[in-house]
Write a protein that holds these residues in place. Structure first.
Motif, short mmCIF file in Angstrom:
data_model
loop_
_atom_site.label_atom_id
_atom_site.label_comp_id
_atom_site.label_asym_id
_atom_site.label_seq_id
_atom_site.Cartn_x
_atom_site.Cartn_y
_atom_site.Cartn_z
N SER A 288 -70.91 55.36 2.46
CA SER A 288 -70.38 54.16 3.12
C SER A 288 -69.99 54.43 4.57
O SER A 288 -69.84 53.51 5.35
CB SER A 288 -69.17 53.63 2.34
N ARG A 289 -69.86 55.70 4.94
CA ARG A 289 -69.48 56.08 6.30
C ARG A 289 -70.66 56.60 7.11
O ARG A 289 -70.49 57.09 8.20
CB ARG A 289 -68.39 57.13 6.25
N GLY A 290 -71.87 56.55 6.55
CA GLY A 290 -73.05 57.04 7.25
C GLY A 290 -73.73 58.13 6.45
O GLY A 290 -73.43 58.33 5.28
N SER A 291 -74.64 58.83 7.09
CA SER A 291 -75.39 59.86 6.37
C SER A 291 -74.62 61.18 6.38
O SER A 291 -73.82 61.46 7.26
CB SER A 291 -76.78 60.04 6.98
N LEU A 292 -74.90 61.99 5.35
CA LEU A 292 -74.26 63.29 5.17
C LEU A 292 -75.30 64.25 4.65
O LEU A 292 -76.04 63.94 3.72
CB LEU A 292 -73.11 63.18 4.17
N VAL A 293 -75.40 65.43 5.26
CA VAL A 293 -76.31 66.46 4.79
C VAL A 293 -75.52 67.44 3.93
O VAL A 293 -74.48 67.95 4.36
CB VAL A 293 -77.00 67.20 5.96
N ILE A 294 -76.02 67.69 2.72
CA ILE A 294 -75.40 68.63 1.79
C ILE A 294 -76.38 69.78 1.61
O ILE A 294 -77.55 69.57 1.30
CB ILE A 294 -75.09 67.96 0.44
N ALA A 295 -75.89 71.01 1.80
CA ALA A 295 -76.77 72.18 1.76
C ALA A 295 -76.43 73.08 0.58
O ALA A 295 -75.27 73.34 0.29
CB ALA A 295 -76.64 72.97 3.06
N ASN A 296 -77.47 73.56 -0.07
CA ASN A 296 -77.37 74.53 -1.16
C ASN A 296 -77.96 75.83 -0.65
O ASN A 296 -79.14 75.90 -0.32
CB ASN A 296 -78.16 74.02 -2.38
N VAL A 297 -77.14 76.87 -0.57
CA VAL A 297 -77.57 78.16 -0.04
C VAL A 297 -77.40 79.22 -1.11
O VAL A 297 -76.36 79.28 -1.76
CB VAL A 297 -76.73 78.55 1.21
N HIS A 298 -78.42 80.05 -1.29
CA HIS A 298 -78.33 81.16 -2.24
C HIS A 298 -79.00 82.36 -1.59
O HIS A 298 -80.18 82.33 -1.29
CB HIS A 298 -79.04 80.81 -3.54
N THR A 299 -78.21 83.39 -1.35
CA THR A 299 -78.75 84.56 -0.67
C THR A 299 -79.17 85.62 -1.67
O THR A 299 -78.78 85.59 -2.83
CB THR A 299 -77.71 85.16 0.30
N SER A 300 -79.93 86.57 -1.21
CA SER A 300 -80.40 87.67 -2.04
C SER A 300 -79.35 88.75 -2.18
O SER A 300 -78.45 88.86 -1.35
CB SER A 300 -81.66 88.30 -1.43
N TYR A 301 -79.55 89.55 -3.18
CA TYR A 301 -78.71 90.73 -3.39
C TYR A 301 -78.90 91.66 -2.20
O TYR A 301 -79.99 91.83 -1.69
CB TYR A 301 -79.13 91.43 -4.67
N SER A 302 -77.81 92.28 -1.78
CA SER A 302 -77.92 93.34 -0.79
C SER A 302 -76.92 94.42 -1.15
O SER A 302 -75.88 94.15 -1.74
CB SER A 302 -77.66 92.80 0.62
N ASP A 303 -77.23 95.64 -0.78
CA ASP A 303 -76.30 96.73 -1.04
C ASP A 303 -75.70 97.20 0.28
O ASP A 303 -75.89 96.57 1.31
CB ASP A 303 -76.99 97.88 -1.80
N ALA A 304 -75.01 98.29 0.27
CA ALA A 304 -74.35 98.80 1.47
C ALA A 304 -75.33 99.20 2.57
O ALA A 304 -74.95 99.36 3.72
CB ALA A 304 -73.45 99.98 1.12
#
Length: 160
Positions: free
Chosen positions: A142-158
């Motif tokens: 009702s207030r305009g458009s909104l972008v919703i993001a789904n982020v999933h990163t890969s495993y990383s070690d040290a």
């Protein structure tokens, strides 16, 4: 300098007095990783139906009378994708992506009850393990458009 400060104050006052719109956003790692018939996470087949039922039926995640978005990660299997897709269809909800082939390499899915204007997926350029990235939906509120993001990163070690 004074003008900049005044602008910030006016913006803050305008923001404080504006009425906010409530949108419930839940991010959930489903843990449905299976390769060559081997469950990398225990009990994938056994927990699929109960998990989908809980995620889709729990009012704190998918309330009936307010806007919501469910950001799912690790929906790697066709069975998991189809279970979530079918639950969304049954409830008259939007889901992205529309085909399993579009999720097979990144595991990311979004389900919402808001009107979706656009969907996108942008793969990470440095991704070497899987085709992960950022899946977005643009919804109309009702207030305009909104972008919703789904982020999933890969495993990383040290070392990485």
């Amino acid at each position: 300098m004074r003008l900049t400060l005044l602008t910030i104050v006016i913006s803050l006052v305008a923001s404080i007095s504006a009425t906010a719109e409530s949108i419930r956003v839940t991010s959930y790692n489903t843990g449905f990783l299976e390769k060559s018939g081997v469950d990398f996470v225990p009990c994938i087949a056994e927990r699929l139906a109960p998990q989908v039922s809980l995620v889709m039926g729990y009012s704190a995640i998918s309330p009936r009378n307010e806007p919501f978005a469910i950001l799912l990660q690790e929906v790697w299997t066709a069975a998991a994708f189809n279970a979530y897709r079918n639950a969304a269809i049954k409830r008259g909800l939007f889901y992205a992506p529309k085909k399993y082939a579009e999720i097979e390499q990144n595991g990311q899915m979004i389900i919402t009850n808001m009107k979706v204007v656009e969907t996108k997926f942008v793969a990470f350029e440095s991704e070497s393990y899987a085709g992960r990235g950022i899946r977005t939906i643009e919804v109309q509120t009702s207030r305009g458009s909104l972008v919703i993001a789904n982020v999933h990163t890969s495993y990383s070690d040290a070392n990485e």
